[in-house]
Design an enzyme around this catalytic site. Structure first.
Site, PDB file in Angstrom:
ATOM      1  N   ALA A  11      41.980  32.808  23.651  1.00  0.00           N
ATOM      2  CA  ALA A  11      42.913  32.789  24.774  1.00  0.00           C
ATOM      3  C   ALA A  11      44.304  33.221  24.328  1.00  0.00           C
ATOM      4  CB  ALA A  11      42.977  31.382  25.370  1.00  0.00           C
ATOM      5  N   ARG A  12      44.955  33.986  25.190  1.00  0.00           N
ATOM      6  CA  ARG A  12      46.339  34.418  24.997  1.00  0.00           C
ATOM      7  C   ARG A  12      46.550  35.250  23.727  1.00  0.00           C
ATOM      8  NH1 ARG A  12      50.349  32.286  28.840  1.00  0.00           N
ATOM      9  NH2 ARG A  12      49.093  31.013  30.205  1.00  0.00           N
ATOM     10  N   ALA A  36      38.369  36.876  38.478  1.00  0.00           N
ATOM     11  CA  ALA A  36      38.922  35.575  38.887  1.00  0.00           C
ATOM     12  C   ALA A  36      39.144  35.539  40.394  1.00  0.00           C
ATOM     13  CB  ALA A  36      40.248  35.324  38.174  1.00  0.00           C
ATOM     14  N   HIS A  52      49.241  39.346  35.071  1.00  0.00           N
ATOM     15  CA  HIS A  52      48.302  40.455  34.891  1.00  0.00           C
ATOM     16  C   HIS A  52      48.596  41.559  35.902  1.00  0.00           C
ATOM     17  CE1 HIS A  52      45.029  39.111  32.053  1.00  0.00           C
ATOM     18  NE2 HIS A  52      45.777  38.035  32.125  1.00  0.00           N
ATOM     19  N   GLU A  54      51.400  42.323  37.359  1.00  0.00           N
ATOM     20  CA  GLU A  54      52.668  42.989  37.071  1.00  0.00           C
ATOM     21  C   GLU A  54      52.552  43.998  35.933  1.00  0.00           C
ATOM     22  OE1 GLU A  54      55.338  39.706  36.466  1.00  0.00           O
ATOM     23  OE2 GLU A  54      55.436  39.266  38.623  1.00  0.00           O
ATOM     24  N   ARG A  55      51.617  43.795  35.030  1.00  0.00           N
ATOM     25  CA  ARG A  55      51.442  44.725  33.909  1.00  0.00           C
ATOM     26  C   ARG A  55      50.704  46.001  34.304  1.00  0.00           C
ATOM     27  NH1 ARG A  55      49.433  40.405  30.384  1.00  0.00           N
ATOM     28  NH2 ARG A  55      47.424  41.389  30.669  1.00  0.00           N
ATOM     29  N   ASP A  85      38.006  42.390  33.617  1.00  0.00           N
ATOM     30  CA  ASP A  85      38.770  41.288  33.023  1.00  0.00           C
ATOM     31  C   ASP A  85      38.600  40.048  33.897  1.00  0.00           C
ATOM     32  OD1 ASP A  85      40.487  39.842  31.436  1.00  0.00           O
ATOM     33  OD2 ASP A  85      42.231  41.097  31.789  1.00  0.00           O
TER      34      ASP A  85
END
EC number: 2.7.1.156
Length: 182
Positions: A11-12, A36, A52, A54-55, A85
């Site tokens: 994670a992360r 999700a 996510h 915004e990227r 994802d």
């Protein structure tokens, strides 16, 4: 010839960012499949989803597909790049399935992947590096996701591990295990 790539890690760790970079580098139109589901009562979850979003470049198409991933991949157009994802969330969306139904769902996904003419980037979380979950549902999730990652990794052109802020190309550094015995 389409490429199939697996990006895995904790994670992360930056898995999604590396997958996004690879999608951009493909030079192809990108379809981002988010597995999700939004939950507006959970602000922290919404903030993660928003980060996510915004990227992502504005020209990417985003599809929210929590369950029907195999159908979405089968419908993919050639000469595109599909970024999924994440597989961990997709597996969690099936956690209520009995083992036989899950094996069917998994088998359908794995059988469809070689038939897809688009580039495929899969993001998946590593869950088996820590404490064994204390509850049956947690163990089921860990075991199903780990089995999916292993089986998918055996058919991928490239497998990356993202951890500690670094990307490791496991396809160059190692070699695949033989198929798991049932």
């Amino acid at each position: 010839m389409s490429r199939v790539i697996l990006i895995t890690g904790p994670a992360r760790s930056g898995k999604s960012e590396w997958a996004e970079y690879l999608a951009i580098e493909s030079g192809k139109p990108v379809i981002y499949i988010a597995t999700a589901t939004e939950n507006f009562r959970d602000q922290e979850w919404q903030q993660r989803i928003q980060k996510h979003k915004e990227r992502r470049p504005e020209d990417w198409v985003t599809l929210n597909i929590p369950v029907k991933l195999t159908a979405a991949l089968t419908d993919a157009k050639p000469n595109t790049c599909i970024l999924v994802d994440s597989l961990g969330t997709w597996v969690a969306n099936f956690i209520g399935q009995d083992d036989l139904s899950w094996e069917t769902t998994l088998g359908e996904l794995l059988e469809a992947i070689p038939l897809v003419e688009a580039d495929l980037l899969f993001v998946a979380e590593e869950t088996g590096w820590g404490v064994i979950p204390a509850y049956p549902m947690g163990r089921t999730f860990r075991d199903r996701l780990s089995a999916l990652i292993r089986q998918l990794g055996s058919v991928c052109e490239t497998v990356y591990l993202v951890t500690g802020g670094h990307v490791l190309n496991l396809s160059v550094l190692g070699f695949p295990l033989p198929p798991a015995k049932s």
